[in-house]
Write a protein that holds these residues in place. Structure first.
Motif, PDB file in Angstrom:
ATOM      1  N   ALA A 136       2.932   4.335 -43.839  1.00  0.00           N
ATOM      2  CA  ALA A 136       2.828   4.461 -42.507  1.00  0.00           C
ATOM      3  C   ALA A 136       2.555   5.723 -42.080  1.00  0.00           C
ATOM      4  N   ASP A 137       2.005   5.828 -40.954  1.00  0.00           N
ATOM      5  CA  ASP A 137       1.648   7.397 -40.473  1.00  0.00           C
ATOM      6  C   ASP A 137       2.720   7.816 -39.333  1.00  0.00           C
ATOM      7  N   GLY A 138       4.055   7.974 -39.906  1.00  0.00           N
ATOM      8  CA  GLY A 138       4.786   8.304 -38.893  1.00  0.00           C
ATOM      9  C   GLY A 138       6.245   7.261 -38.839  1.00  0.00           C
ATOM     10  N   CYS A 139       7.262   7.430 -38.430  1.00  0.00           N
ATOM     11  CA  CYS A 139       8.250   6.414 -38.506  1.00  0.00           C
ATOM     12  C   CYS A 139       8.045   5.202 -37.343  1.00  0.00           C
ATOM     13  N   GLU A 140       7.354   5.758 -36.370  1.00  0.00           N
ATOM     14  CA  GLU A 140       7.140   4.853 -35.290  1.00  0.00           C
ATOM     15  C   GLU A 140       6.256   3.579 -35.772  1.00  0.00           C
ATOM     16  N   ALA A 141       5.256   4.224 -36.741  1.00  0.00           N
ATOM     17  CA  ALA A 141       4.313   2.920 -37.366  1.00  0.00           C
ATOM     18  C   ALA A 141       5.240   2.438 -38.208  1.00  0.00           C
ATOM     19  N   ALA A 142       5.867   2.879 -39.090  1.00  0.00           N
ATOM     20  CA  ALA A 142       6.881   2.293 -40.038  1.00  0.00           C
ATOM     21  C   ALA A 142       7.617   1.268 -39.358  1.00  0.00           C
ATOM     22  N   PHE A 143       8.271   1.262 -38.120  1.00  0.00           N
ATOM     23  CA  PHE A 143       9.361   0.278 -37.520  1.00  0.00           C
ATOM     24  C   PHE A 143       8.491  -0.715 -36.943  1.00  0.00           C
ATOM     25  N   ALA A 144       7.304  -0.304 -36.413  1.00  0.00           N
ATOM     26  CA  ALA A 144       6.427  -1.387 -35.906  1.00  0.00           C
ATOM     27  C   ALA A 144       5.753  -2.140 -37.032  1.00  0.00           C
ATOM     28  N   MET A 145       5.614  -1.825 -38.288  1.00  0.00           N
ATOM     29  CA  MET A 145       5.538  -2.763 -39.265  1.00  0.00           C
ATOM     30  C   MET A 145       6.541  -3.422 -39.790  1.00  0.00           C
ATOM     31  N   VAL A 146       7.766  -3.186 -39.517  1.00  0.00           N
ATOM     32  CA  VAL A 146       8.914  -3.772 -39.905  1.00  0.00           C
ATOM     33  C   VAL A 146       9.124  -4.893 -39.055  1.00  0.00           C
ATOM     34  N   LYS A 147       8.868  -4.683 -37.609  1.00  0.00           N
ATOM     35  CA  LYS A 147       9.168  -5.739 -36.657  1.00  0.00           C
ATOM     36  C   LYS A 147       8.248  -6.609 -36.853  1.00  0.00           C
ATOM     37  N   ALA A 148       6.977  -6.415 -37.259  1.00  0.00           N
ATOM     38  CA  ALA A 148       5.916  -7.352 -37.635  1.00  0.00           C
ATOM     39  C   ALA A 148       6.130  -8.215 -38.785  1.00  0.00           C
ATOM     40  N   GLY A 149       7.267  -7.948 -39.560  1.00  0.00           N
ATOM     41  CA  GLY A 149       7.509  -8.890 -40.776  1.00  0.00           C
ATOM     42  C   GLY A 149       6.789  -8.321 -42.223  1.00  0.00           C
ATOM     43  N   LEU A 150       6.384  -7.129 -42.002  1.00  0.00           N
ATOM     44  CA  LEU A 150       5.565  -6.748 -43.199  1.00  0.00           C
ATOM     45  C   LEU A 150       6.308  -6.079 -44.098  1.00  0.00           C
ATOM     46  N   GLY A 151       7.562  -5.796 -44.031  1.00  0.00           N
ATOM     47  CA  GLY A 151       8.473  -5.016 -45.168  1.00  0.00           C
ATOM     48  C   GLY A 151       9.613  -4.399 -44.685  1.00  0.00           C
ATOM     49  N   VAL A 152      10.361  -3.672 -45.438  1.00  0.00           N
ATOM     50  CA  VAL A 152      11.357  -3.090 -44.881  1.00  0.00           C
ATOM     51  C   VAL A 152      11.407  -1.568 -45.165  1.00  0.00           C
ATOM     52  N   THR A 153      12.333  -0.582 -44.437  1.00  0.00           N
ATOM     53  CA  THR A 153      11.842   0.760 -44.510  1.00  0.00           C
ATOM     54  C   THR A 153      13.091   1.371 -44.487  1.00  0.00           C
ATOM     55  N   ALA A 154      13.464   2.480 -44.751  1.00  0.00           N
ATOM     56  CA  ALA A 154      14.658   3.445 -44.629  1.00  0.00           C
ATOM     57  C   ALA A 154      14.467   4.583 -44.007  1.00  0.00           C
ATOM     58  N   THR A 205      11.641  28.196 -18.732  1.00  0.00           N
ATOM     59  CA  THR A 205      10.607  27.489 -19.647  1.00  0.00           C
ATOM     60  C   THR A 205      11.538  27.598 -20.943  1.00  0.00           C
ATOM     61  N   VAL A 206      11.312  26.395 -21.711  1.00  0.00           N
ATOM     62  CA  VAL A 206      11.829  26.188 -22.985  1.00  0.00           C
ATOM     63  C   VAL A 206      10.903  25.390 -23.741  1.00  0.00           C
ATOM     64  N   ALA A 207      10.302  26.026 -24.884  1.00  0.00           N
ATOM     65  CA  ALA A 207       9.227  25.466 -25.839  1.00  0.00           C
ATOM     66  C   ALA A 207      10.090  24.738 -26.634  1.00  0.00           C
ATOM     67  N   ILE A 208       9.710  23.332 -26.801  1.00  0.00           N
ATOM     68  CA  ILE A 208      10.622  22.389 -27.652  1.00  0.00           C
ATOM     69  C   ILE A 208       9.658  21.565 -28.598  1.00  0.00           C
ATOM     70  N   GLY A 209       9.934  21.826 -29.927  1.00  0.00           N
ATOM     71  CA  GLY A 209       8.985  20.933 -30.863  1.00  0.00           C
ATOM     72  C   GLY A 209       9.929  19.797 -31.349  1.00  0.00           C
ATOM     73  N   VAL A 210       9.185  18.494 -31.397  1.00  0.00           N
ATOM     74  CA  VAL A 210       9.891  17.369 -31.989  1.00  0.00           C
ATOM     75  C   VAL A 210       8.763  16.663 -32.901  1.00  0.00           C
ATOM     76  N   HIS A 211       9.191  15.918 -33.956  1.00  0.00           N
ATOM     77  CA  HIS A 211       8.371  15.281 -34.918  1.00  0.00           C
ATOM     78  C   HIS A 211       7.887  13.913 -34.543  1.00  0.00           C
ATOM     79  N   ASN A 212       8.864  13.168 -33.916  1.00  0.00           N
ATOM     80  CA  ASN A 212       8.689  11.866 -33.617  1.00  0.00           C
ATOM     81  C   ASN A 212       9.336  11.437 -32.292  1.00  0.00           C
ATOM     82  N   GLN A 213       9.151  10.238 -31.784  1.00  0.00           N
ATOM     83  CA  GLN A 213       9.643   9.726 -30.393  1.00  0.00           C
ATOM     84  C   GLN A 213      11.273   9.909 -30.405  1.00  0.00           C
ATOM     85  N   TYR A 214      11.771   9.531 -31.664  1.00  0.00           N
ATOM     86  CA  TYR A 214      13.425   9.351 -31.669  1.00  0.00           C
ATOM     87  C   TYR A 214      13.957  10.947 -31.357  1.00  0.00           C
ATOM     88  N   GLU A 215      13.290  12.024 -32.059  1.00  0.00           N
ATOM     89  CA  GLU A 215      13.791  13.196 -31.788  1.00  0.00           C
ATOM     90  C   GLU A 215      13.656  13.608 -30.326  1.00  0.00           C
TER      91      GLU A 215
END
Length: 300
Positions: free
Chosen positions: A220-238, A92-102
């Motif tokens: 945005a409440d996290g990078c996934e939400a930020a990228f979804a807003m970018v794809k919707a044409g609502l702005g840009v992010t970094a 068993t390995v207990a792994i922590g991540v902050h978002n889907q990309y990690e």
């Protein structure tokens, strides 16, 4: 405190409805209410704000979710190990991540370990930055995938670098910024990730691009939400460009003047031969020769 109380708490936290929570845990609604009240009395805090029309988590309730999930998972794992005739000890390995990309970055390493050891069982927790740090300090996690931070104090004792991640301006493929040699985001709406879920590198990217005024910002409440807003044409992010993050609908433009940041593994000191040590070793091997498709990106 018992697992019945915690299971009731998690069910109400998920549904924000006592009737639906009762169906999930297969007991009556009054029994769920009693379990929640008993838990709140034991903890000495209110976990929910309840009215005739709605149920909401309190700040303390939000904080307690991670602990409750960890306790229930530990109890279930103990039952599984003791009630099953296991011929070989689980790795068993207990792994922590902050978002889907990690988490995506962890997938190929888990695949390698799974092929090496059929009894490999990862325990994955996805939570904001500080919460994972606390779980590592309490030995409830062994490894955290993360972008290395120079400014925030971590509870880890070691950082194992895996690969470099260039900081990118991210916009839609059909955005007017796409294809330009020089970038000017004056007048453009910028999507900012809330600070407790935002790595330092993203904040540096915002500052390098020129932080817009408050009237031209979306949170945005996290990078996934930020990228979804970018794809919707609502702005840009970094954001740092992490492994397997290349989305065909988005344009990634390298921000000139910002050094790449490191994606790696935070941990306490690991002992050779333990599953977590082998996980880190295989992760280093896998990412040793990893390269991003940066040649397909432009520089700001």
């Amino acid at each position: 405190m018992n697992t019945t109380q915690l299971e009731c708490f998690l069910a109400v936290a998920e549904t924000l409805n006592f009737s639906k929570a009762a169906e999930m845990v297969n007991i009556s609604q009054p029994a769920v209410s009693h379990q929640i009240s008993s838990l709140e009395a034991e903890l000495g805090v209110r976990l929910f704000l309840r009215t005739n029309k709605s149920v909401q988590l309190t700040k303390e309730g939000l904080i307690f979710i991670g602990d409750a999930e960890t306790i229930v998972r530990t109890a279930m794992n103990s039952i599984h190990r003791l009630s099953t005739n296991v011929k070989e000890k689980k790795r068993t390995v207990a792994i922590g991540v902050h978002n889907q990309y990690e988490l995506d970055a962890a997938v190929p390493v888990m695949n390698i370990i799974g092929k090496m050891y059929p009894n490999f069982e990862p325990e994955i927790t996805m939570m904001p930055f500080k919460s994972l740090d606390n779980l590592l300090e309490e030995n409830k996690l062994q490894i955290i995938f993360a972008i290395k931070s120079e400014n925030e104090t971590t509870k880890a004792e070691c950082f194992t670098a895996l690969c470099e991640c260039p900081v990118m301006l991210i916009c839609r493929k059909d955005d007017e910024l796409s294809g330009r040699k020089s970038i000017n985001i004056n007048g453009r709406r910028v999507i900012l990730i809330k600070r407790h879920k935002c790595p330092d590198a993203a904040m540096e990217g915002y500052m390098k691009l020129g932080m817009p005024n408050n009237s031209n910002v979306l949170l945005a409440d996290g990078c996934e939400a930020a990228f979804a807003m970018v794809k919707a044409g609502l702005g840009v992010t970094a954001f740092p460009m992490m492994p397997y993050m290349n989305d065909s609908e988005l344009e990634y433009i390298r921000i000139d003047g910002l050094a790449p940041v490191l994606l790696g593994l935070y941990s306490k000191k690991l002992i050779k031969g333990e599953p977590a040590f082998e996980f880190v070793t295989e992760a280093k091997k896998f990412y040793k020769n990893y390269r991003y498709p940066i040649d397909k990106t432009k520089a700001v």
